[in-house]
Enzyme design. Sequence first.
Site, PDB file in Angstrom:
ATOM      1  N   HIS A   1       5.619   6.110  -1.172  1.00 35.09           N
ATOM      2  CA  HIS A   1       6.369   4.884  -1.427  1.00 35.09           C
ATOM      3  C   HIS A   1       5.529   3.643  -1.121  1.00 35.09           C
ATOM      4  CE1 HIS A   1       6.977   5.666   2.914  1.00 35.09           C
ATOM      5  NE2 HIS A   1       6.831   4.344   2.993  1.00 35.09           N
TER       6      HIS A   1
ATOM      7  N   THR B   1       6.372  -0.180   0.627  1.00 35.02           N
ATOM      8  CA  THR B   1       7.382  -0.933   1.372  1.00 35.02           C
ATOM      9  C   THR B   1       7.371  -2.392   0.945  1.00 35.02           C
ATOM     10  OG1 THR B   1       7.277   0.526   3.289  1.00 35.02           O
ATOM     11  CG2 THR B   1       8.096  -1.694   3.665  1.00 35.02           C
TER      12      THR B   1
ATOM     13  N   HIS C   1       0.818  -1.209   0.000  1.00 31.56           N
ATOM     14  CA  HIS C   1       0.000   0.000   0.000  1.00 31.56           C
ATOM     15  C   HIS C   1       0.854   1.261   0.000  1.00 31.56           C
ATOM     16  CE1 HIS C   1       0.884  -0.153   4.363  1.00 31.56           C
ATOM     17  NE2 HIS C   1       0.813   1.149   4.252  1.00 31.56           N
TER      18      HIS C   1
END
Length: 371
Positions: free
Chosen positions: A296, A298, A190
């Site tokens: 971003h 992860t 996500h």
Amino acid sequence: MKRSLVDYDSGSGSESECESSLDGPEASSTNIPSQLKRRRNGDIGTQATPSAPAPAPAPAPAPTSVAPLDRSSDTHTIPPKPAPRSRSSLPPISDRLNDLYPSNTRTTVTDDPSLHQGRQRQVPHIPGNWPSHVYIDWDPSSADRELLSSLVDKLQTEVAAATQRYPDLEGVKISTALRDPELPVDKPLHISLSAPITLTSKNKDAFLDHLTTTLRSHGVRPFVVDFSGGVDWYRSEESTRSFLVLRVREVQDTGTIADSSPNPQLTTLTQLCNKVVKAYGQPPLYDSQDMGCRFHVTIAWTHARPSESLKQLTDSIFDDCKTMYSESISVRDQLRTGSSFRVETVKVKIGNYVTRFELRDKGIALPVKTA
């Protein structure tokens, strides 16, 4: 006997550390839509009752012969052969399955890091509070997931074998954010649009209504993102972990990357979320001028701080051209040019309940709550 639900966590893995359990006092049960329930026995594999008794079986044919088709009865006999692979008659898994099981079953109200890979809650659990998060889901394609999984696996192996060359890597353990540590299932990734926030039983509904109104008043349309922002290790000051992240960049309608204003749509969504969470006394996310550069996804994490040795080793793996796709294109270039996804939904998780905001060409639609 009822069985406890299993978590298919949306998995934060980011500095927001939202993979801490997000159960609420009212989140002990989840209603599963009827289309996901097992079909009744009478609905599976049923056949029409024959109008007459079946004829007696014909004598077995010689091994080298095949009995002719009996067209009058629409039956024929063929020599035995290996059974074909069975094809499942079950319906495809709903894309909302992750919304139905967003959190682990709570076994204790105390923080026991040994139960979840040494992770610690940023915000202690308090009965009556509802840990919450606003985010965008990304469920990678099988090719993208295979590529990322192979890279994380290789990084884990290389770090464990490089302690002789890099003493500062001694004891460093890399954990994947792509798979559940206890179950053989993939986890969706996500992009965070909020920091981890805490709501109460009294204000959680008002918060959701406020956020709904705010998002609908600023119609954000669907958009496409890729990972041309590169690969990086990140650790915030308040975090106890370091995160290996893929930097996200929005792709414009012309196919170019948004350079003048990095990630304008993500920035707008996060600013709207920050406006609402501040009104409820919660911390904002990326509340700085460089907000557009910080989005971003992860893919891995570690408790260790990201040393120069770890960064160099990570770069060497992502710059390697000998991948499953090509011997001339590096992993970094493959992620930059071949991996992207269309953002069409924003999700809000409050306790064990997930609400979806569909992005449409005419703006954000009414929310759909999964409970």
